[in-house]
Design an enzyme around this catalytic site. Structure first.
Site: not given
Ligand SMILES: Cc1ncc(C[n+]2csc(CCOP(=O)(O)OP(=O)(O)O)c2C)c(N)n1
Ligand SMILES: Cc1ncc(C[n+]2csc(CCOP(=O)(O)OP(=O)(O)O)c2C)c(N)n1
Ligand SMILES: [Mg+2]
Ligand SMILES: [Mg+2]
Lengths: 353, 327, 327, 353
Positions: A61, A130
């Site tokens: 971000e 959130h």
């Molecule tokens: C700082 C931030 N940016 C975006 C999000 C939205 N978000 C929630 S879960 C996620 C996916 C993250 O991917 P990964 O680290 O690979 O974990 P996975 O969901 O695959 O277990 C995102 C982008 C968030 N929660 N926090």
């Protein structure tokens, strides 16, 4: 031509029309081109404008905000979107130390025409990280513009104004508004000026200054109060930087009463700022102490049982108006009961977010 | 072939089953609209949580992400308290304030999971610092996803952990996606996360995250090094989430990933791999494993009953514990 | 031996001299208390600024840090406007709002320097993105220090630049210190910044940052690749700041770095290296170089006179340009 | 025993005594063990307590904040220092999404006893990115405590309270106070409670609620006003979360007049919050519209010529009091002229920062 579309559709239309009008407009953010299209607001854009101008991004971000600023220095008008405002806390350095100050600190040599769409959550267990409503943070920073539209019409008109404004604009979208319908002009040159409040309902006895989703609750409250012959003026603040003081002051001069509604926590809120300015500037018009209805100074809880007491609604607004105008209310007001659980915008909403 | 004895193998199976069955039950019952919070299931990825959880000691620490049910249970977190939390009950591990995305069980060394991507990574490193200061032989384990690797805070945290040789085990579950976004739109072509992390100065290894014995073996060896004062270790474990990013359903209809990809991973079900491993090594019979599953099912059912029957927090609870009273 | 012709060699000498003399004059006159802002001198590091500045085209972009005088002048920034800015005058490149740490000269492609460590790195990458979108053959150059490498935003920016193959030249001046802090308290033992960056996926090289011809040669080759669409390049250039981190004085008395270290670097003075290079290659005589220095001295003096004689901004200027009027 | 020492020395003493009292107290930040010792506030600590407990850090503000939080989860009490508040904008995610919410969102299971010292700059060309006063941001976040001591005594007492408080505390130090001397108790068990304002001068005609360096200007203003027989009550707000409303309300009830001084920008400031609450809660006591003196909503300029009009001082305070109490002032007030240039705390200051 004007037709009724949803708030999400209005945002989508604004993006699409802006990109058509100016090839320098680009659009990115986590999930922008994905199948859900950020609650539908970005659906179809990549198909229409290609993956050079519409793209997903790494979960970075802060850098991605700086990248928007850098691109803006060379004529690009980036629109960046975050599915939750909370994620954007990672980017305060770029927003505040760079975007907000760039034009001023270089004596006007450059400007930063970026738009940052931040979606605010609420309900269905969004919980502490959130659901934050930090409009007062943004309003506190000189050099930023900050808007928070309530109606689909304003969503479109203010988004177009934001994108074509030469300054960094923080554009705040409440998740519970995305599915609200309203009349929206189709015209791509439609604009709503930044910095003007809007009188949503004219009235005489009390000024209610509201914002975003709280205006929806206020409209319910006002409809009920009307049945008691109480006449409220509802002002949609809409723009938090700059704030349209004249519209607010004039209304208070007329009504002598002020209630401010805020979707964020109470202390150091935009609502507080409005009460402060009114108290300083139109003190003599006030017939009673002004009041505010904001979230308590508590992190957002997740449990259904707790959010019930955490968020404010039409009933609370009616109670505040009654208190300020000194009239009694019935113990039960069935007209004000929501037709669905308190933690969803409508019965159609079944989670998960 | 990793050296896993029958006791460990059975423990791994039990842990995987427990995570699987608990989450399948959540998925099944989510539609009742009583679990009213965003919920990220790790079905398909259970081997990592189980193997790491068993390799860690009880007094080792762990922190995790939005997708934490498995890590919490694998580390020995209280199932009832987790279910009650998801139901928003006052008996939940966070008294209903956190929901599915915010789990804690300090008795199990599970120090917290949060919903901001990358947000707990420095906390795990800080726990490592506290261990170094207290001079114990604990380890702090940081669970993270492939998406979290893109956050600057990950890099800053790694740098500090390596600089100070902190006792931290980083467990990166590379499940190829961040929400609907494949690695290709987020990280450079041919990037190997573990190689990149090696460049930062950390010891790294890659392994099959669906193979619990392999992960367990790797974890045990890594933990030995870490307790030896050799500094942090980073494991990149490949695995795959079966269901949608957030919520109870399958979402292959959305088209962001191919049916073939999904099927190929589903064929390598961590539960089945574990089961076959046990049978092949004669560590247990089909009957033994069925018995385990049955006992897990009843444990899970008890937890749901506990959650359903527990009271909600009341109005006064809203404003408790905003500040800690100690000072 | 790099291939530098006499014209380039003389340009390099002139640029190094200009930066050196401008900054020596600032140091000399800072005590007059008319330059009332924090000022970070790059004396000792001028070769990088000169060589990169000359290797870049005028319409290439550059962004920089708190220590930006050299980068600004090397890129062709207006000396008078810089001095007026440091004096807080309305004729300054930022109308007196920015001071020494915030320089800009868009005519020279110098798009801005700021005082937050790492703060302009993503901006340089964003400029790279804009170039890719506009499909020109420009390059965006990001100047940064060894301390900035520790910021998460550096890593995030690198990741994106590599992911999108953006036309960005990263120029990292590794001067071994961040304020008074040596690398040893900030980055792991035996860390080579360029190796780490290679792990992120970027093409990298190390070189002697006090040797202008070497840096120039490397920059020219790197820029060719970048303009060819091969993606970003990262240069790690070793150099040394002679004076205190912020302010006009020497600070070897403080004891955070050894006298031997300082002397060994001072012996490799970029100005002397450049001078000897010219003399050895018969690209010019002592007299030629003296003449250049004289002309630079008078240019610098003119700039100080301009700055001193320029008016201050007045009260009304305070509230101008908070917002851009365009919309 | 009490003796006169500087504010910087008082901070240093608090750190040293805290580390002596509790081996879980650690202290880090950029430059903490360096020869300048963060304006002298951390000098000698590494020598005294070793490099395990007192250390420099990488330029990684966000992670280092999260690391403090993590260490705190296991009983450590980290004190982290930033030479400028502005740098800490990189760490808003860890501060707000984690530190502030942790205790609440886990139902009280854990607490986060961290102290974050942020130094605020001003003068000598600190400019747009080295001088921000964002106390209202911190005050807006439930779960944080926020203090901003004015006197050396409070610097010591509040820092000790912050370190031994089980919650995250943002401790704001104004650079222009570091060299101010004052009487400070030597006793290591000395504490000043968080959440209590302090009446710096008792008075009857107007309440001036001030903070940090603005209190120094207010004291000069009040001394002059006394010569005109105007009696001001000066309250040092000191704690912004929680705010000691009773002390403020009681004073306004007595004086009927309120002027709030803030070191930050005006809109959505702490000063605004105080005016709002006073207007809501003790409205009927107000004899005139309340006023505030804060920075204009403009990024900080660097030039000596511009900061002159940007910052507020004793003269501005006197003018506001005169306006509110309706009396005339002489055109020139030589007693209020500073004895040194406006952009330095004293003639001893010669830059560079
Ligand atoms: C700082 C931030 N940016 C975006 C999000 C939205 N978000 C929630 S879960 C996620 C996916 C993250 O991917 P990964 O680290 O690979 O974990 P996975 O969901 O695959 O277990 C995102 C982008 C968030 N929660 N926090
Ligand atoms: C985000 C941030 N943290 C800390 C500082 C304080 N600071 C100013 S310059 C500097 C040194 C940075 O070192 P490096 O990047 O190596 O640049 P150098 O000064 O050596 O040229 C620091 C830490 C800052 N300006 N911004
Ligand atoms: Mg993933
Ligand atoms: Mg350096």
């Amino acid at each position: 031509m004007t037709r009724s579309i949803s708030y999400a559709h209005a945002v989508n239309e604004a993006l699409s029309q802006a990109m058509k009008q100016d090839k320098n407009v680009i659009c990115y953010g986590l999930g922008i081109p994905d199948p859900k299209g950020v609650f539908g607001t970005s659906s179809g854009l990549q198909e229409q404008f290609g993956s050079e101008r519409v793209f997903d991004m790494p979960t970075s971000e802060n850098a991605m905000t700086g990248i928007a600023i850098g691109a803006a220095l060379n004529g690009i008008r980036p629109v960046m979107t975050h599915q939750r405002l909370d994620f954007f806390l990672l980017a305060m350095d770029q927003l505040v130390n760079n975007a907000a100050k760039w034009h001023y600190m270089f004596g006007g040599a450059s400007s930063i025409p970026i738009t940052i769409r931040l979606i605010l959550g609420m309900g269905w267990g969004q919980g502490p990280t959130h659901s934050q409503n930090l409009q007062s943070w943004f309003a506190h920073i000189p050099g930023l513009k900050v808007v928070m539209p309530t109606t689909p019409e304003d969503a479109k008109g203010l988004l177009l104004s934001s994108i074509f404004d030469d300054n960094p604009v923080v554009f705040l979208e409440h998740r519970w508004l995305h599915n609200q319908d309203g009349n929206v002009p189709e015209n791509p040159s439609f604009r709503v000026p930044i910095g003007k409040a809007k009188i949503l309902r004219a009235g005489t006895q009390i000024t209610i200054a509201g914002m975003s989703y709280m205006n929806i609750e206020a409209l319910r409250a006002i409809a009920y109060l009307q049945t008691l012959n109480i006449s409220c003026e509802l002002i949609d603040i809409r723009s938090f930087n700059p704030i349209d003081w004249n519209t607010i002051f004039n209304s208070v001069r007329k009504t002598g009463h002020l209630l401010v509604l805020d979707t964020g926590s109470e202390t150091c809120s935009v609502a507080g700022e409005i009460i402060a300015r009114v108290s300083m500037e139109v003190f003599s018009s006030l017939k009673a102490p002004p009041a505010r209805l904001a979230l308590p100074d508590i992190p957002t809880p997740t449990s259904f049982a707790l959010t019930k007491y955490f968020y404010k609604n039409a009933k609370d607004i009616v109670a505040e108006v009654a208190k300020q105008l000194h009239f009694d209310l019935p113990h039960e007001i069935p007209e004000l009961e929501k037709k669905c659980p308190h933690d969803v915008p409508g019965n159609w909403f079944k989670g998960p977010f | 072939m990793p050296l896993i004895d029958s006791k460990i193998a059975i423990e791994l199976f039990r842990s995987i089953s427990k995570i699987r069955i608990a989450e399948e039950t959540i998925a099944e019952r989510y539609g009742e609209n009583k679990m009213r919070c965003p919920t990220h299931l790790c079905i398909g990825q259970e081997a990592v949580a189980a193997a790491i959880g068993i390799a860690l000691r009880k007094n080792d620490f762990a922190v995790s992400t939005h997708r934490a049910h498995g890590h919490y249970l694998g580390k020995g977190g209280d199932l009832k308290a987790m279910m009650a939390e998801i139901y928003g009950k006052v008996t939940g591990c966070g008294k209903g304030r956190g929901g599915s995305m915010h789990l804690i069980d300090k008795n199990a060394g599970f120090m917290g999971s949060t919903a901001i991507v990358g947000g707990t990574i420095p906390l795990g490193v800080g726990l490592g610092l506290s261990i170094q200061l207290h001079k114990t032989d604990q380890v702090s384990c940081v669970f993270l996803g492939d998406g979290a690797v893109e956050e600057g805070v990950f890099y800053e945290s790694m740098n500090f952990a390596v600089l100070k040789k902190l006792p931290v085990l980083f467990v990166c579950e590379n499940n190829l996606y961040s929400v609907y976004s494949p690695l290709s739109v987020r990280q450079p072509d041919r990037r190997q996360i573990s190689n990149m992390v090696a460049g930062i100065g950390c010891v790294t290894t890659q392994a099959d995250g669906n193979n619990a014995p392999e992960v367990y073996d790797l974890a045990v060896k890594s933990l030995m090094k870490i307790r030896n004062g050799e500094g942090p270790v980073f494991l990149e474990l490949f695995t795959y989430r079966w269901r949608e990013h957030c919520g109870p359903s399958y979402d292959n209809d959305l088209g962001y990933r191919s049916k073939e990809e999904f099927e190929s991973w589903k064929k390598r079900d961590p539960l089945v791999i574990m089961k076959n491993y046990i049978l092949k090594n004669h560590f247990g019979t089909e009957n033994d494993l069925d018995a385990i599953c049955k006992s897990v099912v009843s444990e899970v059912n008890d937890a749901f009953i506990f959650a359903e029957q527990s009271p909600f927090p009341d109005k006064a609870d809203l404003s408790g514990h905003i500040y800690s009273e100690g000072c």
